[in-house]
Motif scaffolding. Structure first.
Motif, PDB file in Angstrom:
ATOM      1  N   ASN A 104      56.525  10.347   0.014  1.00  0.00           N
ATOM      2  CA  ASN A 104      57.165   9.227  -0.782  1.00  0.00           C
ATOM      3  C   ASN A 104      58.471   9.429  -1.428  1.00  0.00           C
ATOM      4  OD1 ASN A 104      56.055  10.843  -2.805  1.00  0.00           O
ATOM      5  ND2 ASN A 104      54.651   9.148  -3.660  1.00  0.00           N
ATOM      6  N   GLY A 105      58.794  11.052  -1.557  1.00  0.00           N
ATOM      7  CA  GLY A 105      60.047  11.187  -2.020  1.00  0.00           C
ATOM      8  C   GLY A 105      59.950  11.706  -3.535  1.00  0.00           C
ATOM      9  N   GLU A 106      58.543  11.630  -4.083  1.00  0.00           N
ATOM     10  CA  GLU A 106      58.384  12.040  -5.432  1.00  0.00           C
ATOM     11  C   GLU A 106      58.112  13.700  -5.098  1.00  0.00           C
ATOM     12  OE1 GLU A 106      57.898  10.551  -8.200  1.00  0.00           O
ATOM     13  OE2 GLU A 106      58.307   8.725  -7.424  1.00  0.00           O
ATOM     14  N   ARG A 107      57.980  14.783  -6.395  1.00  0.00           N
ATOM     15  CA  ARG A 107      58.063  16.009  -6.356  1.00  0.00           C
ATOM     16  C   ARG A 107      57.231  16.564  -7.164  1.00  0.00           C
ATOM     17  NH1 ARG A 107      61.370  13.470  -9.675  1.00  0.00           N
ATOM     18  NH2 ARG A 107      62.676  14.830 -10.722  1.00  0.00           N
ATOM     19  N   ASP A 108      57.020  18.098  -6.825  1.00  0.00           N
ATOM     20  CA  ASP A 108      56.466  18.857  -7.780  1.00  0.00           C
ATOM     21  C   ASP A 108      57.491  19.889  -7.773  1.00  0.00           C
ATOM     22  OD1 ASP A 108      54.234  17.748  -8.299  1.00  0.00           O
ATOM     23  OD2 ASP A 108      53.125  18.370  -6.394  1.00  0.00           O
ATOM     24  N   PHE A 109      57.302  20.987  -8.976  1.00  0.00           N
ATOM     25  CA  PHE A 109      58.233  22.145  -9.315  1.00  0.00           C
ATOM     26  C   PHE A 109      57.497  23.278  -9.366  1.00  0.00           C
ATOM     27  CE2 PHE A 109      60.199  18.244 -11.199  1.00  0.00           C
ATOM     28  CZ  PHE A 109      61.490  18.341 -10.455  1.00  0.00           C
ATOM     29  N   SER A 110      58.151  24.461  -9.172  1.00  0.00           N
ATOM     30  CA  SER A 110      57.652  25.927  -9.424  1.00  0.00           C
ATOM     31  C   SER A 110      58.811  26.361 -10.104  1.00  0.00           C
ATOM     32  CB  SER A 110      57.287  26.419  -8.285  1.00  0.00           C
ATOM     33  OG  SER A 110      56.502  27.516  -8.583  1.00  0.00           O
ATOM     34  N   PHE A 111      58.950  26.790 -11.308  1.00  0.00           N
ATOM     35  CA  PHE A 111      60.039  27.337 -12.111  1.00  0.00           C
ATOM     36  C   PHE A 111      60.116  28.951 -12.101  1.00  0.00           C
ATOM     37  CE2 PHE A 111      59.583  22.902 -13.622  1.00  0.00           C
ATOM     38  CZ  PHE A 111      60.937  22.578 -13.519  1.00  0.00           C
TER      39      PHE A 111
ATOM     40  N   ASP B  96      64.606  11.308  -1.894  1.00  0.00           N
ATOM     41  CA  ASP B  96      64.458  12.431  -2.973  1.00  0.00           C
ATOM     42  C   ASP B  96      64.671  11.850  -4.190  1.00  0.00           C
ATOM     43  OD1 ASP B  96      64.136  14.720  -4.439  1.00  0.00           O
ATOM     44  OD2 ASP B  96      65.888  15.679  -3.435  1.00  0.00           O
ATOM     45  N   THR B  97      63.604  11.651  -5.123  1.00  0.00           N
ATOM     46  CA  THR B  97      63.960  11.139  -6.568  1.00  0.00           C
ATOM     47  C   THR B  97      64.633  12.081  -7.276  1.00  0.00           C
ATOM     48  OG1 THR B  97      61.709  11.285  -7.086  1.00  0.00           O
ATOM     49  CG2 THR B  97      62.162   9.073  -6.045  1.00  0.00           C
ATOM     50  N   THR B  98      64.758  13.445  -7.010  1.00  0.00           N
ATOM     51  CA  THR B  98      65.272  14.503  -8.019  1.00  0.00           C
ATOM     52  C   THR B  98      66.634  13.802  -8.720  1.00  0.00           C
ATOM     53  OG1 THR B  98      64.373  16.039  -6.434  1.00  0.00           O
ATOM     54  CG2 THR B  98      66.029  16.653  -8.177  1.00  0.00           C
ATOM     55  N   GLY B  99      66.697  13.999 -10.033  1.00  0.00           N
ATOM     56  CA  GLY B  99      67.955  13.630 -10.548  1.00  0.00           C
ATOM     57  C   GLY B  99      68.220  12.162 -10.842  1.00  0.00           C
ATOM     58  N   ALA B 100      67.341  11.212 -10.377  1.00  0.00           N
ATOM     59  CA  ALA B 100      67.527   9.724 -10.410  1.00  0.00           C
ATOM     60  C   ALA B 100      67.698   9.375 -12.153  1.00  0.00           C
ATOM     61  CB  ALA B 100      66.279   8.993 -10.193  1.00  0.00           C
ATOM     62  N   GLY B 101      66.687  10.191 -12.906  1.00  0.00           N
ATOM     63  CA  GLY B 101      66.800   9.763 -14.249  1.00  0.00           C
ATOM     64  C   GLY B 101      67.993  10.322 -14.489  1.00  0.00           C
ATOM     65  N   ASP B 102      68.583  11.507 -14.470  1.00  0.00           N
ATOM     66  CA  ASP B 102      69.762  11.991 -14.910  1.00  0.00           C
ATOM     67  C   ASP B 102      70.985  10.996 -14.528  1.00  0.00           C
ATOM     68  OD1 ASP B 102      68.166  14.048 -16.036  1.00  0.00           O
ATOM     69  OD2 ASP B 102      68.486  15.344 -14.111  1.00  0.00           O
TER      70      ASP B 102
ATOM     71  N   ASN C  87      69.674  10.364  -1.361  1.00  0.00           N
ATOM     72  CA  ASN C  87      70.241  11.614  -0.740  1.00  0.00           C
ATOM     73  C   ASN C  87      69.474  12.939  -1.420  1.00  0.00           C
ATOM     74  OD1 ASN C  87      72.414  11.121   1.136  1.00  0.00           O
ATOM     75  ND2 ASN C  87      73.249  10.328  -0.530  1.00  0.00           N
ATOM     76  N   LYS C  88      69.382  13.816  -0.659  1.00  0.00           N
ATOM     77  CA  LYS C  88      68.687  14.957  -1.426  1.00  0.00           C
ATOM     78  C   LYS C  88      69.518  15.717  -2.475  1.00  0.00           C
ATOM     79  CE  LYS C  88      66.396  16.806   2.603  1.00  0.00           C
ATOM     80  NZ  LYS C  88      65.934  17.998   3.544  1.00  0.00           N
ATOM     81  N   GLY C  89      68.689  16.183  -3.538  1.00  0.00           N
ATOM     82  CA  GLY C  89      69.248  16.917  -4.586  1.00  0.00           C
ATOM     83  C   GLY C  89      69.612  16.110  -5.708  1.00  0.00           C
ATOM     84  N   ALA C  90      70.219  16.747  -6.665  1.00  0.00           N
ATOM     85  CA  ALA C  90      70.683  16.062  -7.878  1.00  0.00           C
ATOM     86  C   ALA C  90      72.190  15.779  -7.894  1.00  0.00           C
ATOM     87  CB  ALA C  90      70.120  16.774  -9.005  1.00  0.00           C
ATOM     88  N   ILE C  91      72.795  16.817  -8.233  1.00  0.00           N
ATOM     89  CA  ILE C  91      74.306  16.585  -8.452  1.00  0.00           C
ATOM     90  C   ILE C  91      74.943  16.338  -7.145  1.00  0.00           C
ATOM     91  CG2 ILE C  91      76.452  17.885  -8.778  1.00  0.00           C
ATOM     92  CD1 ILE C  91      74.976  19.629 -11.033  1.00  0.00           C
TER      93      ILE C  91
END
Ligand code: ATP
Length: 327
Positions: free
Chosen positions: A98-105, A252-258, A303-307
């Motif tokens: 669904n475009g939601e994501r998990d992270f591994s830092f 891809d919802t990465t960076g939507a909030g930013d 789109n994919k990614g944030a910036i």
């Protein structure tokens, strides 16, 4: 025009080329510059306001890459320092269907956490400037002290402080330390951006209105509550303003909030929203500010990614026009 100073994390998000795959099964990744403050700085620069990042990068190839990407995005990097004491931060992101994501830092610590208070110039800020920060660099580190100094300095100069708690629990030893750090810094900000998922975690209150009211403490004048595809709500001490989300095909919802925050702060910079004018500006211009910010967030999900996924102003205006909303 007033300037945005974003302080904190910058890293590389490694995004899987396959979608809907568990992180352990991903065979290939694409690199994308990220880190919430860096994303916000890039959005503000893209929309046309002066924008600087206060952080530190490793003296490694990933640091070279990020520096170049920030510069290509129009972000002023003269306050981005380099160190050989730690590597540049990395995050591996797994995208669900669904475009939601998990992270591994990967940051033990990363270079950004080593920026110290002595490396913050107390005379950097001017009235009307905005300092924006998140919570991921508020773990115990020199960077936490650097945040304290920058917040104090921008306020002394008559500038505004914006905080997006941006909860990322895997970065903390336990949930309580994360909550404690957020609650320590929250009252220092004039503007808080919080998402629906974060509100109850931070306040411990399940009723939305009561939870949001509880955030008005210390210097807080406004709370922006974002609700993913549903859009956003803005609360000031005088009212509550709602703006529906835009219908887009999220990838891809990465960076939507930013991207949302970048659009929001761009409008505040344009209006030189010093703390004594913030509430008035938000009460008077909430509609155009929220629509612009919603469109910025919505298009970033396509789109994919944030910036790399940030839209330009023309695309934002076209989306607002197509859904009968103009800036
Ligand atoms: P992030 O995923 O970057 O952490 P967040 O959780 O901080 O985001 P959200 O509420 O998910 O914040 O999204 C911020 C804004 O982006 C929303 O208020 C909305 O304007 C826009 N947005 C996010 N997801 C969508 C979507 N699927 N469709 C349309 N707009 C969206």
């Amino acid at each position: 025009m007033s300037r945005l100073y974003a302080i904190g994390e910058v890293l590389i998000d490694f995004i899987p080329l396959q979608k809907g795959c568990a992180l352990k099964d991903v065979t290939a990744f694409e690199r994308a510059p990220g880190g919430a403050p860096a994303n916000v700085a890039a959005a503000v620069a893209k929309y046309g306001a002066p924008s600087s990042l206060l952080t530190k990068l490793g003296s490694d190839a990933f640091g070279d890459f990020l520096l170049e990407e920030l510069q290509n995005a129009g972000v002023d990097t003269q306050h981005v320092l380099r160190t050989s004491e730690a590597n540049t931060g990395l995050a591996f992101v797994s995208l669900k269907e669904n475009g939601e994501r998990d992270f591994s830092f990967y940051r033990n610590p990363s270079a950004d956490l080593l920026l110290s208070e002595t490396e913050i110039d107390g005379n950097l800020f001017e009235a009307g400037d905005i300092l924006h920060f998140g919570s991921v660099d508020l773990v115990d580190s020199p960077m936490k002290q650097a945040h304290r100094k920058a917040i104090h300095a921008v306020k002394a100069a008559g500038g505004l402080v914006s905080f997006d708690p941006n909860v990322r629990l895997p970065l903390w030893s336990d949930a309580e330390s994360c909550r404690r750090a957020i609650l320590e810094f929250l009252p220092k900000a004039h503007l808080i951006k919080i998402s629906d998922e974060e509100l109850e975690f931070i306040t411990g209150i399940s009723d939305i209105e009561t939870a949001i009211s509880s955030l008005f403490r210390g210097d807080v004048q406004a709370v922006v509550y974002t609700r993913g595809s549903e859009g956003a709500e803005l609360y000031t001490k005088n009212g509550r303003y709602t703006a529906p989300g835009f219908k887009v095909q999220a990838q891809d919802t990465t960076g939507a909030g930013d991207a949302f925050v970048g659009g929001f702060l761009f409008h505040l910079l344009k209006r030189e929203a010093a703390p004594d004018r913030l509430t008035d500006i938000l009460d008077n211009y909430h509609e155009e500010i929220l629509h612009f910010a919603n469109a910025s967030g919505a298009l970033t999900t396509t789109n994919k990614g944030a910036i790399s996924a940030l839209p330009d102003t023309a695309a934002i205006e076209a989306l607002m026009k197509s859904q009968q909303l103009t800036s």
